[in-house]
Write a protein that holds these residues in place. Structure first.
Motif, PDB file in Angstrom:
ATOM      1  N   LEU A  68      39.043  44.145  28.268  1.00 18.65           N
ATOM      2  CA  LEU A  68      37.683  44.767  28.781  1.00 18.65           C
ATOM      3  C   LEU A  68      38.024  46.150  29.364  1.00 18.65           C
ATOM      4  CD1 LEU A  68      36.258  41.585  30.545  1.00 18.65           C
ATOM      5  CD2 LEU A  68      35.543  42.667  28.332  1.00 18.65           C
ATOM      6  N   LYS A  69      39.130  46.388  30.093  1.00 13.07           N
ATOM      7  CA  LYS A  69      39.404  47.591  30.649  1.00 13.07           C
ATOM      8  C   LYS A  69      39.479  48.555  29.703  1.00 13.07           C
ATOM      9  CE  LYS A  69      41.007  46.224  35.115  1.00 13.07           C
ATOM     10  NZ  LYS A  69      42.386  45.898  36.014  1.00 13.07           N
ATOM     11  N   GLN A  70      40.212  48.352  28.445  1.00 20.12           N
ATOM     12  CA  GLN A  70      40.730  49.198  27.414  1.00 20.12           C
ATOM     13  C   GLN A  70      39.153  50.027  26.848  1.00 20.12           C
ATOM     14  OE1 GLN A  70      42.563  46.972  24.623  1.00 20.12           O
ATOM     15  NE2 GLN A  70      44.697  47.520  25.341  1.00 20.12           N
ATOM     16  N   ARG A  71      38.202  49.039  26.867  1.00 22.60           N
ATOM     17  CA  ARG A  71      36.876  49.427  26.400  1.00 22.60           C
ATOM     18  C   ARG A  71      35.950  49.988  27.459  1.00 22.60           C
ATOM     19  NH1 ARG A  71      39.635  46.383  23.531  1.00 22.60           N
ATOM     20  NH2 ARG A  71      39.369  46.370  21.321  1.00 22.60           N
ATOM     21  N   GLY A  72      36.218  50.065  28.676  1.00 23.88           N
ATOM     22  CA  GLY A  72      35.488  50.520  29.609  1.00 23.88           C
ATOM     23  C   GLY A  72      34.441  49.349  30.156  1.00 23.88           C
ATOM     24  N   TRP A  73      34.742  48.098  29.861  1.00 22.56           N
ATOM     25  CA  TRP A  73      33.833  46.953  30.162  1.00 22.56           C
ATOM     26  C   TRP A  73      34.309  46.447  31.448  1.00 22.56           C
ATOM     27  CZ3 TRP A  73      33.738  44.658  24.444  1.00 22.56           C
ATOM     28  CH2 TRP A  73      33.170  45.881  23.748  1.00 22.56           C
ATOM     29  N   GLU A  74      33.146  45.489  32.001  1.00 25.94           N
ATOM     30  CA  GLU A  74      33.550  44.734  33.225  1.00 25.94           C
ATOM     31  C   GLU A  74      33.027  43.296  32.865  1.00 25.94           C
ATOM     32  OE1 GLU A  74      33.078  45.051  38.097  1.00 25.94           O
ATOM     33  OE2 GLU A  74      32.718  46.611  36.833  1.00 25.94           O
ATOM     34  N   ALA A  75      33.693  42.173  33.428  1.00 24.58           N
ATOM     35  CA  ALA A  75      33.106  40.921  33.454  1.00 24.58           C
ATOM     36  C   ALA A  75      32.815  40.894  34.999  1.00 24.58           C
ATOM     37  CB  ALA A  75      34.217  39.884  32.819  1.00 24.58           C
ATOM     38  N   ILE A  76      31.587  39.850  35.098  1.00 19.11           N
ATOM     39  CA  ILE A  76      31.323  39.207  36.535  1.00 19.11           C
ATOM     40  C   ILE A  76      31.204  38.021  36.522  1.00 19.11           C
ATOM     41  CG2 ILE A  76      29.154  39.423  38.032  1.00 19.11           C
ATOM     42  CD1 ILE A  76      30.552  42.178  37.335  1.00 19.11           C
ATOM     43  N   GLY A  77      31.885  37.278  37.312  1.00 20.10           N
ATOM     44  CA  GLY A  77      31.740  35.856  37.759  1.00 20.10           C
ATOM     45  C   GLY A  77      33.119  35.146  36.715  1.00 20.10           C
ATOM     46  N   ILE A  78      34.248  35.918  36.623  1.00 18.23           N
ATOM     47  CA  ILE A  78      35.318  35.387  35.935  1.00 18.23           C
ATOM     48  C   ILE A  78      35.914  34.433  36.936  1.00 18.23           C
ATOM     49  CG2 ILE A  78      37.567  35.595  35.171  1.00 18.23           C
ATOM     50  CD1 ILE A  78      36.781  38.232  33.902  1.00 18.23           C
ATOM     51  N   PRO A  79      36.004  33.044  36.376  1.00 18.33           N
ATOM     52  CA  PRO A  79      36.672  31.823  37.168  1.00 18.33           C
ATOM     53  C   PRO A  79      38.187  32.065  37.529  1.00 18.33           C
ATOM     54  CG  PRO A  79      36.157  30.959  35.071  1.00 18.33           C
ATOM     55  CD  PRO A  79      35.812  32.443  35.226  1.00 18.33           C
TER      56      PRO A  79
END
Length: 109
Positions: A68-79
């Motif tokens: 995700l970081k490589q693409r400039g994305w972020e995840a919300i709610g990762i367990p």
């Protein structure tokens, strides 16, 4: 209980009908995957499955954050645990289909 993980991104898919086998082929360069189906509706239904399967595999292998970081994305709610069987990824996406009847763009979450 299923945990929903939201990915803050807009993923672009492109589809075209293959000249060789008369099937629709869709690619997502951002995810580095492709899928194919007999109809554009089938491709449309396979996109969330393919995206989810990739993200679950990355999560299980502890590679999701770097991906995700490589693409400039972020995840919300990762367990915190690496299970993967009880999570569902919600990823916004857009499909541009060349030569589609009824309009070239479709999108979903």
């Amino acid at each position: 209980m299923v945990k929903i993980v939201g990915v803050e991104a807009m993923i672009q898919w492109t589809a075209a009908k293959s000249e060789h086998c008369e099937r629709w082929v869709a690619e997502c360069s951002e995810l580095e995957i492709s899928i194919e189906g007999d109809t554009l509706d089938e491709v449309y239904s396979l996109i969330p499955e393919a995206s989810h399967a990739l993200l679950v595999d990355l999560f299980a292998d502890d590679e999701l954050d770097a991906f995700l970081k490589q693409r400039g994305w972020e995840a919300i709610g990762i367990p915190a645990d690496q299970g993967g069987d009880d999570i569902e990824f919600s990823v916004p996406w857009n499909l541009v289909a060349q030569g589609a009847v009824g309009g070239p763009r479709r999108s979903a979450h």
